[in-house]
Design a protein around this motif. Structure first.
Motif, mmCIF file in Angstrom:
data_model
loop_
_atom_site.group_PDB
_atom_site.id
_atom_site.type_symbol
_atom_site.label_atom_id
_atom_site.label_comp_id
_atom_site.label_asym_id
_atom_site.label_seq_id
_atom_site.Cartn_x
_atom_site.Cartn_y
_atom_site.Cartn_z
ATOM 1 N N CYS A 148 -10.441 -5.898 5.669
ATOM 2 C CA CYS A 148 -11.359 -4.947 5.042
ATOM 3 C C CYS A 148 -11.214 -4.915 3.525
ATOM 4 O O CYS A 148 -12.042 -4.336 2.840
ATOM 5 N N GLY A 149 -10.164 -5.515 2.999
ATOM 6 C CA GLY A 149 -9.961 -5.553 1.560
ATOM 7 C C GLY A 149 -9.292 -4.321 0.986
ATOM 8 O O GLY A 149 -9.093 -4.229 -0.213
ATOM 9 N N LYS A 150 -8.932 -3.360 1.821
ATOM 10 C CA LYS A 150 -8.276 -2.147 1.339
ATOM 11 C C LYS A 150 -6.791 -2.399 1.129
ATOM 12 O O LYS A 150 -6.198 -3.275 1.737
ATOM 13 N N TYR A 151 -6.237 -1.610 0.247
ATOM 14 C CA TYR A 151 -4.798 -1.679 0.011
ATOM 15 C C TYR A 151 -4.203 -0.332 0.372
ATOM 16 O O TYR A 151 -4.900 0.593 0.714
ATOM 17 N N GLY A 152 -2.944 -0.220 0.277
ATOM 18 C CA GLY A 152 -2.246 0.995 0.676
ATOM 19 C C GLY A 152 -1.080 0.567 1.535
ATOM 20 O O GLY A 152 -0.347 -0.349 1.186
ATOM 21 N N GLU A 153 -0.947 1.179 2.679
ATOM 22 C CA GLU A 153 0.122 0.794 3.598
ATOM 23 C C GLU A 153 -0.259 -0.524 4.257
ATOM 24 O O GLU A 153 -1.253 -0.611 4.972
ATOM 25 N N LEU A 154 0.526 -1.555 3.990
ATOM 26 C CA LEU A 154 0.238 -2.877 4.539
ATOM 27 C C LEU A 154 1.170 -3.188 5.702
ATOM 28 O O LEU A 154 2.312 -2.749 5.732
ATOM 29 N N HIS A 155 0.655 -3.943 6.637
ATOM 30 C CA HIS A 155 1.417 -4.360 7.814
ATOM 31 C C HIS A 155 1.408 -5.878 7.914
ATOM 32 O O HIS A 155 0.437 -6.519 7.538
ATOM 33 N N VAL A 156 2.479 -6.420 8.454
ATOM 34 C CA VAL A 156 2.490 -7.833 8.822
ATOM 35 C C VAL A 156 1.920 -7.900 10.232
ATOM 36 O O VAL A 156 2.386 -7.219 11.140
ATOM 37 N N ASP A 157 0.893 -8.696 10.381
ATOM 38 C CA ASP A 157 0.204 -8.819 11.665
ATOM 39 C C ASP A 157 0.437 -10.205 12.237
ATOM 40 O O ASP A 157 0.607 -11.174 11.502
#
Length: 69
Positions: free
Chosen positions: A3-12
């Motif tokens: 989605c192109g959003k940043y903030g809390e990122l996760h490794v998927d």
């Protein structure tokens, strides 16, 4: 990211680790997603949202030379 959003990122895991446990720690099966996209994806999909040049970016990041073709 999807989605192109940043903030809390996760490794998927592109291929879910619950379905493909042998790929759980393979760099080629990992991507970075925002929390919302990762949680929404869950383990139902094999969606790959990495940029098309992700292999090149990974080699640069890890300082690995490209294989000869």
């Amino acid at each position: 990211m999807c989605c192109g959003k940043y903030g809390e990122l996760h490794v998927d895991h592109v291929k879910p680790r619950s379905l493909y446990p042998k790929l759980a720690l393979k760099l080629t099966n990992l991507q970075i997603l925002c929390r919302a996209c990762n949680m929404g994806k869950s383990n139902r999909f094999n969606d790959d949202w990495r940029p098309k040049d992700w292999k090149t970016r990974l080699r640069v990041f890890l300082n690995i030379k490209a294989p000869r073709e």
